[in-house]
Design a protein around this motif. Structure first.
Motif, short mmCIF file in Angstrom:
data_model
loop_
_atom_site.label_atom_id
_atom_site.label_comp_id
_atom_site.label_asym_id
_atom_site.label_seq_id
_atom_site.Cartn_x
_atom_site.Cartn_y
_atom_site.Cartn_z
N ALA A 181 0.87 -1.09 0.04
CA ALA A 181 0.04 0.23 0.07
C ALA A 181 0.89 1.23 0.07
O ALA A 181 1.99 1.18 0.61
N GLU A 182 0.44 2.24 -0.57
CA GLU A 182 1.16 3.62 -0.61
C GLU A 182 1.02 4.34 0.72
O GLU A 182 0.23 3.87 1.58
N PRO A 183 2.31 4.78 1.22
CA PRO A 183 2.32 5.34 2.57
C PRO A 183 1.36 6.42 2.97
O PRO A 183 0.86 7.12 2.13
N LYS A 184 0.70 6.16 3.96
CA LYS A 184 -0.47 7.16 4.20
C LYS A 184 0.04 8.10 5.35
O LYS A 184 0.91 7.86 6.31
N PRO A 185 -0.72 9.31 5.47
CA PRO A 185 -0.10 10.35 6.26
C PRO A 185 -0.56 9.63 7.79
O PRO A 185 -1.43 8.88 8.06
#
Length: 437
Positions: A210-214
């Motif tokens: 998954a793309e890194p989340k804030p």
């Protein structure tokens, strides 16, 4: 000639995959049929053996792999894996991440069946690799080394638990000796071996990245850890319960039902659907879309694992393992080395660690009283041999190759070599312990 035909079957498989570039599932089917005919299985029985092997393999794994893939995808997409990875990095630092992975694999692998542990923890390794720009194989191998060791050495895993019973060994003592051998074996095959694999190219399946989340969008560390490790918690609890209740107890069937890996994974997935999904305002449609993508991504893995089951069944039905083991039984050598060698040869031929261990037990058990050997160490010797050189006929080989998306050559250089290191170091550990007990 039996051994020659086994080698020919494996050679056909290798050539079809590596030279002819055939899909591994189709290659397995062709190699299985060719192997069955060469080894003298009646023609009308070959197809039945292939179907039986595929069904038996998928019957054990399909629920675990599919629900594990769904859980892994959700843990990745929700940011839970990112949260856990960040927590581990703060404790161990990027420099010592291989030690963190090995530690995680050891603790989680004790109660967890190998395939459950694989699909549950590999997404975590991928997240660490993706987020901190570390090679995926470098991060993953220590984790898988720990899972392999617990699978082969430590009760309550199927093979060591069955061996303890067959040899009338002591479960607690076997577990204690197993830990003494497991820890240095994991260190050598994991954190110490991993740096040699840094240059292996790997592009892990996107479904688990998954793309890194804030930071403010991530679930809490407590929720993340509990949800990801719920299968472990359930298995630990049910194992503890099963050890304290008799088969006659009215609760025994219920405990055994909950303890089944497929049920554990289903319950865990349902909880994760709530804790990482519905509770955090993700609608059901989106969650089901996540699960659909995860299922599509592991469909070929399921077929390849089924193909490995077909080949294993051909070798089992033709009596290959017994034929080879009987010829080795007459060799004049230390009983612990003999048991390890017989198991290792069967493992290389049939692919299954559990089949290799239990087949050897059937051969060695009548000789235990005349061997003058500690039965607890005999369990561990066979356990080490059962992990020897995983290759094309082992479902674990293909799980690793497909999940990490590496070449056949690099799978042999990393996964197969790691398993060999585990087997050899494990044997040395058993022999050293034999000097003191």
């Amino acid at each position: 000639m039996t051994f020659v035909f086994v080698l020919l079957s494996i050679a056909i498989l290798v050539l079809l995959i590596v030279w002819a570039k055939l899909n591994p599932f189709l290659a397995f089917l062709i190699a299985s049929i060719a192997g069955g005919l060469m080894l003298g299985l009646p023609a009308d029985q070959v197809a039945k053996s292939v179907q039986k092997g595929m069904g038996a393999m998928l019957g054990d794994l399909v629920i675990v792999i599919v629900t594990g893939a769904m859980l892994g995808k959700l843990v990745a997409e929700s940011g839970a894996a990112q949260r856990i990875a960040g927590f581990l990095m703060k404790i161990f630092g990027a420099k010592h991440m291989t030690w963190a992975m090995a530690f995680t694999g050891l603790i989680v692998g004790i109660p967890l069946f190998y395939n459950v542990g694989f699909v549950l923890l590999v997404p975590l390794a991928f997240t660490v690799s993706y987020q901190y720009k570390l090679p995926a194989v470098y991060v993953g191998i220590p984790l898988l080394a720990a899972l392999s060791v617990t699978h082969g050495f430590l009760p309550p895993h199927p093979s060591p638990a069955a061996l303890v019973s067959q040899f009338e060994a002591n479960m607690g003592l076997t577990l204690f000796y197993g830990f003494l051998i497991a820890i240095p074996t994991i260190i050598i095959a994991g954190p110490l071996f991993a740096p040699f694999l840094k240059n292996i190219k790997s592009e892990p399946l996107k479904t688990f990245q998954a793309e890194p989340k804030p930071e403010n969008e991530l679930p809490g560390i407590g929720n993340s850890v509990f949800t990801a490790l719920l299968p472990v918690i359930l298995l630990i609890g049910t194992t503890a319960l099963s050890l304290n209740i008799s088969n006659e107890d009215p609760m025994s069937p219920i405990v055994n039902f909950i303890a089944d890996p497929g049920i554990v994974m289903l319950v865990s997935l349902m909880y994760a659907t709530y804790s990482l999904g519905l509770r955090r305002k993700t609608n059901m449609t989106k969650l089901m879309d996540i699960y659909t993508v995860a299922t599509k991504d592991v469909s070929m893995i399921l077929l390849i694992v089924a193909g490995a089951g077909a080949l294993k069944q051909i070798f089992t039905d033709t009596g290959v393992s017994l034929t080879i083991a009987e010829s080795l039984k007459t060799w004049d050598m230390h009983p612990l080395i003999l048991a390890w060698l017989i198991t290792a040869v069967i493992r290389v031929c049939v692919g299954s660690a559990t089949v290799a261990g239990l087949t050897t037990a059937g051969i060695i058990a009548p000789l235990v009283t005349t061997m003058n050997v500690d039965p607890n160490l005999l369990v561990l010797s066979i356990g080490a041999g059962s992990l020897m050189f995983s290759h094309f006929n082992d479902g674990g080989f293909w799980l690793y190759k497909e999940f990490f998306n590496v070449s056949i050559k690099d799978t042999l250089k990393s996964w197969s070599l790691m398993e060999t290191v585990v087997a050899v170091v494990g044997l040395f550990g058993v022999l050293i312990l034999d000097l003191f007990v």
